[in-house]
Design an enzyme around this catalytic site. Sequence first.
Site, PDB file in Angstrom:
ATOM      1  N   SER A 142       0.857  -1.193   0.000  1.00  0.00           N
ATOM      2  CA  SER A 142       0.000   0.000   0.000  1.00  0.00           C
ATOM      3  C   SER A 142       0.891   1.240   0.000  1.00  0.00           C
ATOM      4  O   SER A 142       2.075   1.161   0.349  1.00  0.00           O
ATOM      5  CB  SER A 142      -0.853   0.009   1.265  1.00  0.00           C
ATOM      6  OG  SER A 142      -1.553   1.233   1.403  1.00  0.00           O
ATOM      7  N   TYR A 155      -1.632  -0.662  10.912  1.00  0.00           N
ATOM      8  CA  TYR A 155      -1.835  -1.039   9.499  1.00  0.00           C
ATOM      9  C   TYR A 155      -0.591  -0.675   8.682  1.00  0.00           C
ATOM     10  O   TYR A 155      -0.089  -1.490   7.907  1.00  0.00           O
ATOM     11  CB  TYR A 155      -3.075  -0.333   8.943  1.00  0.00           C
ATOM     12  CG  TYR A 155      -3.334  -0.636   7.477  1.00  0.00           C
ATOM     13  CD1 TYR A 155      -3.785  -1.893   7.072  1.00  0.00           C
ATOM     14  CD2 TYR A 155      -3.130   0.334   6.487  1.00  0.00           C
ATOM     15  CE1 TYR A 155      -4.019  -2.178   5.729  1.00  0.00           C
ATOM     16  CE2 TYR A 155      -3.368   0.064   5.151  1.00  0.00           C
ATOM     17  CZ  TYR A 155      -3.802  -1.203   4.773  1.00  0.00           C
ATOM     18  OH  TYR A 155      -4.026  -1.483   3.442  1.00  0.00           O
TER      19      TYR A 155
HETATM   20  N1  NAP Z   1      -8.789  -0.453  -0.746  1.00  0.00           N
HETATM   21  C1  NAP Z   1      -7.713   0.327  -0.558  1.00  0.00           C
HETATM   22  O1  NAP Z   1      -7.821   1.566  -0.447  1.00  0.00           O
HETATM   23  C2  NAP Z   1      -6.339  -0.286  -0.501  1.00  0.00           C
HETATM   24  C3  NAP Z   1      -5.226   0.560  -0.582  1.00  0.00           C
HETATM   25  C4  NAP Z   1      -3.963   0.014  -0.503  1.00  0.00           C
HETATM   26  C5  NAP Z   1      -3.801  -1.338  -0.340  1.00  0.00           C
HETATM   27  N2  NAP Z   1      -4.888  -2.150  -0.251  1.00  0.00           N
HETATM   28  C6  NAP Z   1      -4.677  -3.584  -0.050  1.00  0.00           C
HETATM   29  O2  NAP Z   1      -5.318  -4.310  -1.069  1.00  0.00           O
HETATM   30  C7  NAP Z   1      -5.591  -5.629  -0.612  1.00  0.00           C
HETATM   31  C8  NAP Z   1      -7.014  -6.013  -1.000  1.00  0.00           C
HETATM   32  O3  NAP Z   1      -7.917  -5.186  -0.289  1.00  0.00           O
HETATM   33  P1  NAP Z   1      -9.252  -4.588  -0.931  1.00  0.00           P
HETATM   34  O4  NAP Z   1      -9.112  -3.124  -0.895  1.00  0.00           O
HETATM   35  O5  NAP Z   1      -9.570  -5.255  -2.189  1.00  0.00           O
HETATM   36  O6  NAP Z   1     -10.298  -4.937   0.224  1.00  0.00           O
HETATM   37  P2  NAP Z   1     -11.480  -6.006   0.335  1.00  0.00           P
HETATM   38  O7  NAP Z   1     -12.459  -5.811  -0.761  1.00  0.00           O
HETATM   39  O8  NAP Z   1     -11.949  -5.922   1.739  1.00  0.00           O
HETATM   40  O9  NAP Z   1     -10.733  -7.389   0.085  1.00  0.00           O
HETATM   41  C9  NAP Z   1      -9.968  -8.011   1.079  1.00  0.00           C
HETATM   42  C10 NAP Z   1      -9.857  -9.475   0.732  1.00  0.00           C
HETATM   43  O10 NAP Z   1      -9.035 -10.118   1.724  1.00  0.00           O
HETATM   44  C11 NAP Z   1      -9.672 -11.307   2.109  1.00  0.00           C
HETATM   45  N3  NAP Z   1      -9.300 -11.708   3.461  1.00  0.00           N
HETATM   46  C12 NAP Z   1      -9.405 -10.987   4.599  1.00  0.00           C
HETATM   47  N4  NAP Z   1      -9.013 -11.733   5.647  1.00  0.00           N
HETATM   48  C13 NAP Z   1      -8.647 -12.938   5.140  1.00  0.00           C
HETATM   49  C14 NAP Z   1      -8.161 -14.138   5.716  1.00  0.00           C
HETATM   50  N5  NAP Z   1      -7.975 -14.263   7.053  1.00  0.00           N
HETATM   51  N6  NAP Z   1      -7.901 -15.191   4.920  1.00  0.00           N
HETATM   52  C15 NAP Z   1      -8.098 -15.085   3.577  1.00  0.00           C
HETATM   53  N7  NAP Z   1      -8.547 -13.982   2.976  1.00  0.00           N
HETATM   54  C16 NAP Z   1      -8.830 -12.926   3.760  1.00  0.00           C
HETATM   55  C17 NAP Z   1     -11.157 -11.018   1.985  1.00  0.00           C
HETATM   56  O11 NAP Z   1     -11.877 -12.244   1.782  1.00  0.00           O
HETATM   57  P3  NAP Z   1     -12.755 -13.010   2.876  1.00  0.00           P
HETATM   58  O12 NAP Z   1     -13.311 -12.009   3.829  1.00  0.00           O
HETATM   59  O13 NAP Z   1     -13.784 -13.706   2.034  1.00  0.00           O
HETATM   60  O14 NAP Z   1     -11.795 -13.973   3.510  1.00  0.00           O
HETATM   61  C18 NAP Z   1     -11.201 -10.190   0.743  1.00  0.00           C
HETATM   62  O15 NAP Z   1     -11.284 -11.005  -0.404  1.00  0.00           O
HETATM   63  C19 NAP Z   1      -5.316  -5.620   0.889  1.00  0.00           C
HETATM   64  O16 NAP Z   1      -4.055  -6.207   1.154  1.00  0.00           O
HETATM   65  C20 NAP Z   1      -5.276  -4.141   1.226  1.00  0.00           C
HETATM   66  O17 NAP Z   1      -4.490  -3.880   2.370  1.00  0.00           O
HETATM   67  C21 NAP Z   1      -6.156  -1.661  -0.352  1.00  0.00           C
END
Ligand code: NAP
Length: 246
Positions: A142, A155
Amino acid sequence: MSKLSDHAIIITGASSGIGEATARLLAQEGAAVTLAARRAARLEALKGEIESAGGRALVVEADVTDRAACQRLVDQTLDAFGRLDVLINNAGVMPLSFVKNARVDEWEQMVSVNINGVLYCTAAALPHFVEQEGGHIVNVSSVAGRRVFMGGAVYCATKFAVTAFSEGLRMELGPKYGIRVTCIEPGAVATELSNSIADEEYQAKSKFDATPLESEDIAEAIRYALTAPPRATVHEVLVMPTNQRM
Ligand SMILES: NC(=O)c1ccc[n+]([C@@H]2O[C@H](COP(=O)([O-])OP(=O)(O)OC[C@H]3O[C@@H](n4cnc5c(N)ncnc54)[C@H](OP(=O)(O)O)[C@@H]3O)[C@@H](O)[C@H]2O)c1
């Protein structure tokens, strides 16, 4: 023929957001995708969509905080597709809070998913990549892995760890084994990620007024890294919303 059409790719966190969009895009490019997360029903729906469009997908229900489950994820992918080319460590959680509120359970959850999950999946895939002297590990860190913001101390610490681990992986695995490592660093993306924020003081004080990216913007960055020529490692990609300052 697409550069990815003979590839087998594991994507953790494929049940929503960036992981889901990435799985959809890479399957369109012809890759066989293993969809991993805890919410199996959402993964099955995505698999149905990919297969209806002529793609190949495998669902593996897996909690990345469970080391044995991460090993099963790799083993089942090899059983189903007979190969493994790319691991995308994308699963993550972000229950932001102020440190003084000591929401230690949430801190532990972030360390378990965002750091241990990446380590466990990497450890499971590595022997295969080393043996075949090739492979690609994509870690979704991130912008929070580059700079710290109020309410994001833990985080950000987990994402700094992912960024540091990515650099260490690249140094050890690229020159010796031809394994490529990419660290993707999104700014704000419109996903479900912030739904888990429960600290009321943080909720009351935080404000975000930029236009967030879409998950597809990050999926495109991952595709770019995966389709670079083998001599080129796209090691770090920072993608920011145009009007996000920090
Ligand atoms: N959205 C942003 O602004 C942003 C910015 C920078 C970086 N990121 C990073 O991008 C990545 C994806 O996030 P997103 O934004 O797409 O959010 P999201 O829609 O909430 O997706 C998160 C994913 O992680 C999975 N997950 C959570 N806990 C888990 C576990 N214990 N085991 C397996 N899977 C798990 C969730 O699936 P289940 O709940 O079905 O397990 C979900 O598919 C993350 O690493 C996040 O830190 C996001």
